[in-house]
Design a protein around this motif. Structure first.
Motif, mmCIF file in Angstrom:
data_model
loop_
_atom_site.group_PDB
_atom_site.id
_atom_site.type_symbol
_atom_site.label_atom_id
_atom_site.label_comp_id
_atom_site.label_asym_id
_atom_site.label_seq_id
_atom_site.Cartn_x
_atom_site.Cartn_y
_atom_site.Cartn_z
ATOM 1 N N ALA A 389 3.242 -9.082 14.204
ATOM 2 C CA ALA A 389 2.402 -9.278 13.263
ATOM 3 C C ALA A 389 1.230 -8.533 13.419
ATOM 4 C CB ALA A 389 1.570 -10.547 13.241
ATOM 5 N N VAL A 390 1.304 -7.974 15.263
ATOM 6 C CA VAL A 390 0.012 -7.224 15.848
ATOM 7 C C VAL A 390 0.681 -5.954 15.727
ATOM 8 C CG1 VAL A 390 -0.633 -6.245 18.321
ATOM 9 C CG2 VAL A 390 -0.492 -8.919 17.519
ATOM 10 N N GLN A 391 1.401 -5.798 15.416
ATOM 11 C CA GLN A 391 2.139 -4.784 15.193
ATOM 12 C C GLN A 391 1.904 -3.920 13.744
ATOM 13 O OE1 GLN A 391 6.265 -3.949 14.253
ATOM 14 N NE2 GLN A 391 6.394 -2.171 14.859
ATOM 15 N N GLU A 392 2.171 -4.502 13.118
ATOM 16 C CA GLU A 392 1.624 -4.913 11.052
ATOM 17 C C GLU A 392 -0.016 -4.539 11.089
ATOM 18 O OE1 GLU A 392 2.618 -3.955 7.293
ATOM 19 O OE2 GLU A 392 3.707 -3.951 8.933
ATOM 20 N N GLN A 393 -0.814 -5.365 11.752
ATOM 21 C CA GLN A 393 -2.171 -5.072 11.908
ATOM 22 C C GLN A 393 -1.952 -3.928 12.644
ATOM 23 O OE1 GLN A 393 -4.209 -8.504 14.242
ATOM 24 N NE2 GLN A 393 -2.097 -9.386 13.449
ATOM 25 N N ALA A 394 -2.145 -3.036 13.879
ATOM 26 C CA ALA A 394 -1.575 -1.777 14.192
ATOM 27 C C ALA A 394 -2.220 -0.548 13.495
ATOM 28 C CB ALA A 394 -1.383 -2.017 15.411
ATOM 29 N N LEU A 395 -0.528 -0.572 12.599
ATOM 30 C CA LEU A 395 -0.355 -0.495 11.330
ATOM 31 C C LEU A 395 -1.026 0.089 10.132
ATOM 32 C CD1 LEU A 395 1.875 1.890 10.522
ATOM 33 C CD2 LEU A 395 2.706 -0.571 8.804
ATOM 34 N N ALA A 396 -1.410 -1.189 9.373
ATOM 35 C CA ALA A 396 -2.953 -0.849 8.988
ATOM 36 C C ALA A 396 -4.611 -0.291 9.127
ATOM 37 C CB ALA A 396 -2.972 -2.490 8.620
ATOM 38 N N ASN A 397 -4.357 -0.946 11.577
ATOM 39 C CA ASN A 397 -5.804 -0.057 11.073
ATOM 40 C C ASN A 397 -6.075 1.289 11.057
ATOM 41 O OD1 ASN A 397 -8.612 -0.759 12.783
ATOM 42 N ND2 ASN A 397 -6.719 -0.073 13.962
ATOM 43 N N TYR A 398 -4.609 1.699 12.040
ATOM 44 C CA TYR A 398 -3.979 3.647 11.798
ATOM 45 C C TYR A 398 -4.197 3.932 10.044
ATOM 46 C CZ TYR A 398 -1.819 8.437 11.989
ATOM 47 O OH TYR A 398 -1.321 9.327 11.808
ATOM 48 N N GLN A 399 -3.541 3.642 9.613
ATOM 49 C CA GLN A 399 -3.776 3.945 7.705
ATOM 50 C C GLN A 399 -5.351 3.739 7.617
ATOM 51 O OE1 GLN A 399 -0.854 1.158 6.717
ATOM 52 N NE2 GLN A 399 1.012 2.614 6.035
ATOM 53 N N ASN A 400 -5.818 2.674 7.733
ATOM 54 C CA ASN A 400 -7.290 2.596 7.560
ATOM 55 C C ASN A 400 -8.476 3.377 8.325
ATOM 56 O OD1 ASN A 400 -9.240 0.546 5.993
ATOM 57 N ND2 ASN A 400 -10.241 0.704 8.429
ATOM 58 N N SER A 401 -7.520 4.105 9.433
ATOM 59 C CA SER A 401 -8.433 4.868 10.346
ATOM 60 C C SER A 401 -8.867 6.437 9.510
ATOM 61 C CB SER A 401 -8.016 4.846 11.849
ATOM 62 O OG SER A 401 -8.703 3.594 12.141
ATOM 63 N N VAL A 402 -7.157 6.460 9.262
ATOM 64 C CA VAL A 402 -6.998 7.814 8.177
ATOM 65 C C VAL A 402 -8.620 8.402 7.114
ATOM 66 C CG1 VAL A 402 -5.636 9.049 7.486
ATOM 67 C CG2 VAL A 402 -4.685 7.876 9.455
ATOM 68 N N LEU A 403 -7.994 6.945 6.437
ATOM 69 C CA LEU A 403 -8.903 6.815 5.247
ATOM 70 C C LEU A 403 -10.069 6.802 5.823
ATOM 71 C CD1 LEU A 403 -7.039 4.235 2.981
ATOM 72 C CD2 LEU A 403 -6.728 6.571 2.891
ATOM 73 N N THR A 404 -10.302 6.506 7.036
ATOM 74 C CA THR A 404 -11.866 6.223 6.614
ATOM 75 C C THR A 404 -12.713 7.643 7.309
ATOM 76 O OG1 THR A 404 -12.429 4.243 7.469
ATOM 77 C CG2 THR A 404 -13.949 5.233 8.403
ATOM 78 N N ALA A 405 -11.645 8.136 8.180
ATOM 79 C CA ALA A 405 -11.874 9.893 8.896
ATOM 80 C C ALA A 405 -12.387 10.707 7.786
ATOM 81 C CB ALA A 405 -10.662 10.620 9.361
ATOM 82 N N LEU A 406 -11.175 11.029 6.569
ATOM 83 C CA LEU A 406 -11.641 11.194 5.789
ATOM 84 C C LEU A 406 -12.978 11.006 4.684
ATOM 85 C CD1 LEU A 406 -7.215 11.387 4.031
ATOM 86 C CD2 LEU A 406 -9.062 12.915 5.467
ATOM 87 N N GLU A 407 -12.914 9.491 4.334
ATOM 88 C CA GLU A 407 -14.264 9.839 3.594
ATOM 89 C C GLU A 407 -15.442 9.925 4.531
ATOM 90 O OE1 GLU A 407 -16.982 5.358 3.034
ATOM 91 O OE2 GLU A 407 -15.182 5.653 4.283
ATOM 92 N N GLU A 408 -15.864 10.038 5.891
ATOM 93 C CA GLU A 408 -16.322 10.446 6.202
ATOM 94 C C GLU A 408 -16.786 12.076 6.451
ATOM 95 O OE1 GLU A 408 -16.151 9.191 10.794
ATOM 96 O OE2 GLU A 408 -16.290 6.641 9.748
ATOM 97 N N VAL A 409 -15.636 12.426 6.455
ATOM 98 C CA VAL A 409 -16.020 14.372 6.804
ATOM 99 C C VAL A 409 -16.401 14.567 4.845
ATOM 100 C CG1 VAL A 409 -13.779 16.026 6.188
ATOM 101 C CG2 VAL A 409 -13.765 14.429 8.631
ATOM 102 N N GLU A 410 -15.477 13.436 3.914
ATOM 103 C CA GLU A 410 -15.721 14.070 2.458
ATOM 104 C C GLU A 410 -17.736 14.143 2.346
ATOM 105 O OE1 GLU A 410 -14.539 15.830 0.210
ATOM 106 O OE2 GLU A 410 -12.408 15.213 -0.085
#
Length: 507
Positions: A389-410
């Motif tokens: 479950a911790v691994q799944e959280q880390a995966l979701a956090n990474y994917q969300n971090s990528v989306l947030t980074a793209l949002e911040e740049v845009e």
């Protein structure tokens, strides 16, 4: 006295087995970097933003503040990178992560301990020349000298060696090393991210400080102009050319401008103090150094942003999130290995010497123990489920971090493009307001306009000039935000630690 040489039988087998753990398989999931869907280009673009190659973008971002042409800002950032306390704390966390990795790697090797004691012993020799040492626990046969039935008193010296080694049959220790290696890379990336944030924060507060200086100068210039207007109005009233209400309205306008100055001074001091703290210095220490008002930093002719895929390589927070995911994946295998049997080899060597009798004896032992958990009510299985479950959280956090980074740049791209338009419009408005105020004063002195038009035009001029100063500072702040969103402020390529972690996770 005979010196035993057969104690090497204890050390050599364990040393030979140290490299064997790599031959065993590792249970648990092998990490694979997740795929993310990224756009090919940024949706926001303007004449001031130019997509360039990754190499050019990285070079521009690594020391992006140098493009602003402000030597004092360069000096402040250099000092902050050397003295900031948050950065020092991040460096200490990296040292901790590296020591943790060393500790994890040490688990692969045997543990060898030395011991020794000195006791008073009594030896009863036999006719065969072999004796038993008494006065303590029975330690076995000894080689010595002495007559039949003779008793010898003296001091016994007993040095010893103990060794143990857990064979990494199912890869739990190696998974722990994978996790510690990824943690080290993640911590290093977090250090770089702290550097990115620090550089951006210093630049933002510097721009804010210069903006307050400029707005304060505008307010004081307008105060001087309004004081002059109030004086002229007073003279005209005394000459019978104006009424008392004109005088009071002139004073009201002047005092309203004066009332806004303390707020600007408070903002200026706050920005100066914040800069001092970011540099690791006491608040107020930069006041004299920054007392001279200067223009805002210049803007680059163009900005190379690269393409969205570059963000994954440039932003250290995304590297940290991805390495954290790799660490949590390795820990699944580490937890899973605890459900399987463990094999531990152990050995000991003791060498007893009876000083006065010249007798000595050596005792050695080598053994193995195999252990496993037969029943724990599902505790170990639950530990694996928890880590999954911790691994799944880390995966979701990474994917969300990528989306947030793209949002911040845009968002930063849009803000920077809109900032150029805003500054152009407010500059035109400020020019018009200054012309209108000048014309209104001339008309009033000629008796062709009432005093209210003079007050209105002066208020408009003050507001327009202040808005222009705010817009120009906001444009630079949006530029700083864009550089931060792109991951600017650290080396553009992963360091050796990050590259080593990536290679280990893929092998």
């Amino acid at each position: 006295m005979n010196k035993p040489t057969h104690h090497y039988l204890l050390v050599l087998p364990l040393a030979a087995l140290c490299g064997c753990s790599q031959l065993f398989p590792k249970i648990g999931p092998d990490y694979q970097k997740p795929e993310v869907n990224l756009p090919t280009n940024w949706s926001e673009s303007s004449a001031a933003v130019d997509a360039a190659s990754a190499a050019q973008t990285g070079q521009n971002l690594a020391r992006w503040w140098r493009q602003l042409g402000d030597s004092q800002l360069d000096q402040l950032i250099d000092e902050a990178l050397a003295g900031n306390l948050d950065l020092r704390s991040a460096k200490a966390r990296l040292q901790q992560a590296r020591a943790t990795l060393d500790q994890a790697e040490a688990e692969l090797y045997p543990t060898l301990k030395a011991s020794g004691n000195v006791n008073q012993r009594e030896v009863d020799s036999s006719s065969s020349g072999n004796g038993a040492i008494s006065g303590g626990s029975n330690i076995g046969a000894g080689i010595g000298s002495g007559g039949v039935g003779s008793t010898v008193n003296g001091t016994t010296y007993a040095p010893g060696l103990d060794a143990s080694w857990e064979i990494d049959i199912f890869g739990g220790i190696r998974r722990g090393i994978e996790a510690a290696t990824a943690d080290e890379a993640s911590t290093e990336a977090k250090l770089h991210n702290a550097r990115v944030s620090l550089v951006a924060e210093v630049a933002r507060n510097y721009v804010e400080m210069r903006s307050y200086q400029r707005r304060l100068a505008i307010a004081k210039d307008n105060l001087a102009s309004q004081s002059e207007t109030a004086q002229i109005t007073e003279w005209r009233y005394q000459a019978g050319l104006a009424n008392a209400s004109d005088v009071e309205r002139a004073k009201t306008s002047r005092e309203q401008t004066r009332a806004g100055i303390p707020d600007l001074e408070v903002g200026l001091r706050a920005a100066e103090n914040r800069l001092a703290v970011l540099l690791g210095r006491n608040p107020g220490e930069l006041r004299e150094q920054l007392a001279e008002a200067k223009d805002l930093p210049a803007l680059p002719a163009s900005l190379a942003t690269g393409i969205p895929t570059d963000v994954l390589r440039q932003r250290p927070d995304l590297i940290a999130a991805e390495r954290t995911l790799a660490a949590e994946t390795a820990r699944v295998g580490q937890k899973l290995a605890k459900r399987f049997p463990s094999l531990t080899l152990s050995g000991s060597l003791s060498w007893y010497t009876f000083a006065s009798a010249g007798m000595s004896t050596a005792i050695q032992s080598i053994g193995a123990s195999l252990g496993t958990t037969l029943f724990d009510a599902g505790r170990l299985r639950a530990a694996v489920d928890i880590q999954s479950a911790v691994q799944e959280q880390a995966l979701a956090n990474y994917q969300n971090s990528v989306l947030t980074a793209l949002e911040e740049v845009e968002n930063a791209l849009k803000s920077y493009a809109a900032g150029h338009e805003r500054v152009a419009a407010r500059r035109a408005a400020a020019d018009s307001a200054r012309n209108a105020a000048k014309l209104a004063g001339q008309l009033y002195q000629s008796g062709l306009a009432d005093f209210q038009s003079v007050l209105d035009s002066e208020r408009t001029r003050l507001s327009a000039e202040d808005s222009l100063a705010t817009a120009e500072a906001g444009l630079r702040t949006s530029l700083i935000s864009l550089y931060k969103a792109l991951g600017g402020g650290w080396q553009e390529m992963p360091t050796a630690s990050v590259q080593s972690s990536l290679q280990r996770s893929s092998s």
